[in-house]
Design an enzyme around this catalytic site. Structure first.
Site, mmCIF file in Angstrom:
data_model
loop_
_atom_site.group_PDB
_atom_site.id
_atom_site.type_symbol
_atom_site.label_atom_id
_atom_site.label_comp_id
_atom_site.label_asym_id
_atom_site.label_seq_id
_atom_site.Cartn_x
_atom_site.Cartn_y
_atom_site.Cartn_z
ATOM 1 N N ASN A 8 -5.956 11.842 5.724
ATOM 2 C CA ASN A 8 -4.388 11.465 4.844
ATOM 3 C C ASN A 8 -4.624 10.570 3.698
ATOM 4 O OD1 ASN A 8 -2.190 10.873 4.254
ATOM 5 N ND2 ASN A 8 -1.043 9.798 5.947
ATOM 6 N N LYS A 10 -2.784 9.443 1.485
ATOM 7 C CA LYS A 10 -1.691 8.835 1.069
ATOM 8 C C LYS A 10 -0.914 8.850 -0.095
ATOM 9 C CE LYS A 10 -1.572 5.814 5.087
ATOM 10 N NZ LYS A 10 -1.490 4.981 6.145
ATOM 11 N N HIS A 94 5.152 11.580 9.049
ATOM 12 C CA HIS A 94 4.309 10.847 9.294
ATOM 13 C C HIS A 94 5.764 9.344 9.230
ATOM 14 C CE1 HIS A 94 1.498 8.028 8.045
ATOM 15 N NE2 HIS A 94 0.663 8.193 7.947
ATOM 16 N N GLU A 96 5.375 7.095 7.485
ATOM 17 C CA GLU A 96 5.428 6.191 5.898
ATOM 18 C C GLU A 96 6.799 7.012 5.833
ATOM 19 O OE1 GLU A 96 1.641 5.561 4.933
ATOM 20 O OE2 GLU A 96 1.306 4.950 6.213
ATOM 21 N N GLU A 166 0.887 8.708 16.641
ATOM 22 C CA GLU A 166 0.592 6.825 15.428
ATOM 23 C C GLU A 166 1.179 6.170 15.713
ATOM 24 O OE1 GLU A 166 -1.560 8.388 11.870
ATOM 25 O OE2 GLU A 166 0.000 8.705 11.430
ATOM 26 N N GLY A 172 -2.968 1.280 9.499
ATOM 27 C CA GLY A 172 -3.016 0.119 7.781
ATOM 28 C C GLY A 172 -3.758 -1.101 8.552
ATOM 29 N N SER A 212 -5.472 3.017 11.889
ATOM 30 C CA SER A 212 -6.383 2.275 11.958
ATOM 31 C C SER A 212 -8.398 2.669 12.781
ATOM 32 C CB SER A 212 -7.345 0.448 13.029
ATOM 33 O OG SER A 212 -6.054 0.225 11.424
HETATM 34 C C1 PEP Z 1 -1.950 7.186 8.409
HETATM 35 O O1 PEP Z 1 -2.110 7.371 7.478
HETATM 36 O O2 PEP Z 1 -1.735 8.051 9.177
HETATM 37 C C2 PEP Z 1 -2.723 6.603 9.367
HETATM 38 C C3 PEP Z 1 -3.568 6.464 10.308
HETATM 39 O O3 PEP Z 1 -3.614 5.323 8.274
HETATM 40 P P1 PEP Z 1 -5.109 4.621 8.470
HETATM 41 O O4 PEP Z 1 -5.644 5.400 9.204
HETATM 42 O O5 PEP Z 1 -5.584 3.617 7.753
HETATM 43 O O6 PEP Z 1 -4.293 3.486 9.995
#
Ligand code: PEP
Length: 255
Positions: A8, A10, A94, A96, A166, A172, A212
């Site tokens: 992803n 973003k 998601h 975000e 998630e 992040g 992460s």
């Molecule tokens: C995500 O954007 O879904 C995500 C898990 O980001 P990260 O791996 O940077 O934590």
């Protein structure tokens, strides 16, 4: 079940950067055997990714979509617009989008239904915030998000569905969930699917972990019996780190 490792991106990468990345990563795809690799660039880079990945086994996903097929929806993109670029998967709900753009369960549901109606495979994201975890309502939050999107859906229509657990506090932040927490959430999601939509769908639905993930920890998630891959943000942005992560995921399942 074949695991999925999904990138992803973003709001990262221009079309030019996407072409460069996709050309480089497809040189390594012989090493990705057994893993379904998915790249979700921004809308503006889908065309570049589609061209650079033509005839590759690496699949293309989108990060969002609108439920309407066309109309007065300034700034939105519909399923049929994504299909034009060979998009196969679409991330829905998601965190975000839920927390920064105010997307609610009913919008998530409409998007999921529109994706399925158009033959796109939704990657439905669920997960609790840090405050919700501290309040001890993680289970309730996940079940509410699942119900919002999936309750009373026809299980036959959901065969392409992918779930992603998630936890918002892990995205992040560099602070991944513990293996126990990821397994517990995946088991909860699978038992929701079984109770509400039947054993067949529960057994065939892939559940990813996201938050992460990197090459150093991916193996500890993908060996879990209920987890079949990962949704990866930061560690997917460089070809080297994403490809090492895919290798590590693959190795953990094979060994
Ligand atoms: C995500 O954007 O879904 C995500 C898990 O980001 P990260 O791996 O940077 O934590």
């Amino acid at each position: 079940m074949k695991q999925i490792i999904a990138a992803n991106w973003k709001m990262h990468k221009t079309a030019v950067e996407t072409t460069e990345y996709c050309r480089a990563i497809r040189q390594m795809e012989a090493d990705f055997e057994g893993v379904e690799v998915l790249i979700c660039p921004p809308f503006t880079a889908l065309s570049a990714a589609a061209i650079a990945l033509e005839a590759s086994s690496i699949k293309l996903g989108a990060q969002n979509m609108h439920w309407e097929s066309q109309g007065a929806r300034t700034g939105e993109v519909s399923a049929n617009m994504l299909l034009e670029f060979g998009v196969e998967y679409v991330i829905i709900g998601h965190s975000e989008r839920r927390h920064l753009m105010g997307e609610d369960d009913s919008q998530v549901r409409r998007k999921l239904e529109a994706a399925l109606d158009n033959g796109l495979k939704p990657v439905l994201c669920v997960g609790e915030t840090e405050a919700e975890r501290e309040q001890g309502i993680t289970k309730k939050v996940i079940e509410k998000q699942l119900s919002g999107a999936l309750e009373d859906q026809d299980p036959h229509k959901l065969s392409g569905l992918v779930l992603a657990y998630e936890p918002v506090w892990a995205i992040g932040t560099g602070k991944a969930a513990s293996v126990e927490d990821a397994q517990e959430a995946a088991v909860l999601i699978r038992s929701y699917l079984k109770d509400k939509l039947g054993a067949k769908l529960a057994e065939s639905t892939r559940i990813l972990y996201g938050g992460s993930v990197k090459a150093e920890n991916i193996g500890s998630f993908t060996v879990l019996p209920s987890v079949h891959g990962a949704l990866v943000g930061g560690a997917s942005l460089e070809v080297e780190s994403f490809s090492s992560l895919i290798q590590a995921a693959r190795k953990a399942v094979i060994t």
